[in-house]
Design a protein around this motif. Structure first.
Motif, short mmCIF file in Angstrom:
data_model
loop_
_atom_site.label_atom_id
_atom_site.label_comp_id
_atom_site.label_asym_id
_atom_site.label_seq_id
_atom_site.Cartn_x
_atom_site.Cartn_y
_atom_site.Cartn_z
N GLY A 56 0.92 -0.44 -10.83
CA GLY A 56 1.27 1.12 -11.49
C GLY A 56 0.55 2.31 -10.50
O GLY A 56 0.44 3.58 -10.48
N MET A 57 -0.23 1.81 -9.65
CA MET A 57 -0.48 2.85 -7.94
C MET A 57 0.37 3.20 -7.33
O MET A 57 1.14 3.01 -7.24
CB MET A 57 -1.60 1.74 -7.44
CG MET A 57 -2.33 2.61 -6.29
SD MET A 57 -2.97 1.42 -5.29
CE MET A 57 -4.35 1.02 -6.43
N THR A 58 0.33 4.30 -7.02
CA THR A 58 1.00 5.60 -6.57
C THR A 58 0.71 5.80 -5.07
O THR A 58 -0.56 5.59 -4.69
CB THR A 58 0.42 6.89 -6.82
OG1 THR A 58 -0.42 7.42 -6.97
CG2 THR A 58 1.72 7.15 -8.41
N ARG A 59 1.61 5.80 -3.87
CA ARG A 59 1.13 5.79 -3.07
C ARG A 59 -0.14 6.91 -2.44
O ARG A 59 -0.98 5.89 -2.05
CB ARG A 59 2.52 6.43 -1.83
CG ARG A 59 1.88 6.70 -0.41
CD ARG A 59 3.25 6.93 0.10
NE ARG A 59 4.39 6.75 0.16
CZ ARG A 59 5.84 5.94 0.33
NH1 ARG A 59 5.93 8.16 0.87
NH2 ARG A 59 6.70 5.79 0.12
N ALA A 60 -0.31 7.79 -3.43
CA ALA A 60 -1.31 8.55 -2.77
C ALA A 60 -2.69 8.07 -3.52
O ALA A 60 -4.02 8.28 -2.51
CB ALA A 60 -1.81 10.11 -4.23
N GLU A 61 -2.68 7.57 -4.58
CA GLU A 61 -3.96 6.65 -4.69
C GLU A 61 -3.76 4.74 -4.31
O GLU A 61 -5.08 5.05 -3.43
CB GLU A 61 -3.11 5.73 -6.72
CG GLU A 61 -3.34 6.71 -7.24
CD GLU A 61 -2.92 6.70 -8.96
OE1 GLU A 61 -3.23 7.07 -9.79
OE2 GLU A 61 -2.73 5.16 -8.84
#
Length: 295
Positions: free
Chosen positions: A272-277
């Motif tokens: 569930g990690m986004t690109r920003a994270e």
């Protein structure tokens, strides 16, 4: 006699303003019928509520007017300046002569100011200034003319007087030449030889690093620091202590989660990690990795 000198100033002096206050202050300290007084510039400035330069100018005007004399050959208590009110002294002498010859035919009053009797002034603390009559001939045998010691000076350009002392560097050849910042006599050790002193240990507790890292975390940070400083040159104990504190202050807590966002460097990122994270995790991982240039 000070009352008679003050009375003459009030009745006959042509001075005004600050000059009149200065003359009254000097007349207030007159000791006898010779109208001799003593005062310092600072005391006159304090009594007249004027500046020292203003008092000095007022004295110059009074001397120029003939109402005041500065006796440089005499010195008063606490090395103060001695003054004389010549016109007041003349008036006092005339009054005394009139009182003595009241029943006789008065003679012409003397025009000149009466001569000084220095012996009568000693009881007031006024004495002759100790100045040699002939400065070129009268000298103090115990003090050289130039004020310097009579010891023969060392000849110039004689080179180094001690052959066993190097011209530059430290006097003890076994002592290494160090940066002046750490040349106060502290022991020079390698990073492996240096131990955490009580002051540094107390600093870690006061700054909260012991509670933040824990005993094991602090030991791990110490081991990591020694591994990265193994190849460094020996330093004084104070320099190692400052470098060790800087390292520990930047050390992260072991309980902080490690985020790996770079492929191949750790577990895969959460689904569930986004690109920003992921980018943030990569930056945090890079910050956690020591570069070897700390301290």
């Amino acid at each position: 006699m000070s009352s008679e000198a003050r009375e003459w100033v009030w009745e006959h002096s042509s001075s005004r303003g600050t000059a009149r206050l200065v003359l009254l202050s000097i007349a207030d300290r007159v000791a006898d019928e010779q109208c001799i007084s003593w005062a310092s510039l600072s005391s006159l400035a304090k009594r007249t509520r004027a500046s020292v330069s203003t008092v000095r100018e007022a004295i110059d005007r009074l001397v120029h007017a003939g109402e005041l004399e500065q006796l440089d050959d005499l010195i008063g208590p606490q090395r103060s300046t001695v003054y004389r009110l010549p016109l007041a002294a003349k008036a006092v002498a005339e009054t005394a002569e009139e009182d003595e010859d009241a029943d006789q035919t008065p003679e012409a009053a003397p025009e000149a100011t009466p001569a000084l009797r220095i012996s009568a002034l000693r009881r007031c603390g006024i004495r002759p200034r100790e100045v040699p009559e002939t400065p070129a001939r009268v000298r103090k045998p115990a003090v050289p003319e130039t004020g310097r010691s009579r010891r023969r000076p060392a000849p110039r350009r004689t080179g180094n007087r001690h052959s066993n002392v190097p011209k530059t560097g430290t006097q003890n050849r076994s002592e290494p030449d160090l940066n002046r910042r750490y040349s106060s006599g502290a022991a020079v050790l390698s990073a492996a030889e240096w131990t955490v002193d009580p002051a540094t240990h107390a600093w870690a507790r006061q700054q909260g690093h012991f509670d933040r890292l824990g005993e094991q975390g602090l030991q791990a940070a110490d081991a990591k620091w020694r591994a990265h400083r193994a190849g460094f040159k020996p330093r004084p104990t104070d320099a190692w202590a400052a470098d060790w504190r800087s390292w520990v202050a930047r050390e992260h807590s072991p309980s902080r989660p490690n985020l790996y966002a770079v492929p191949g460097n750790g577990p895969a990122a959460s689904a569930g990690m986004t690109r920003a994270e992921a980018h943030t995790a990569a930056l945090l991982a890079a910050l956690d990795e020591p570069t070897g240039t700390e301290g």
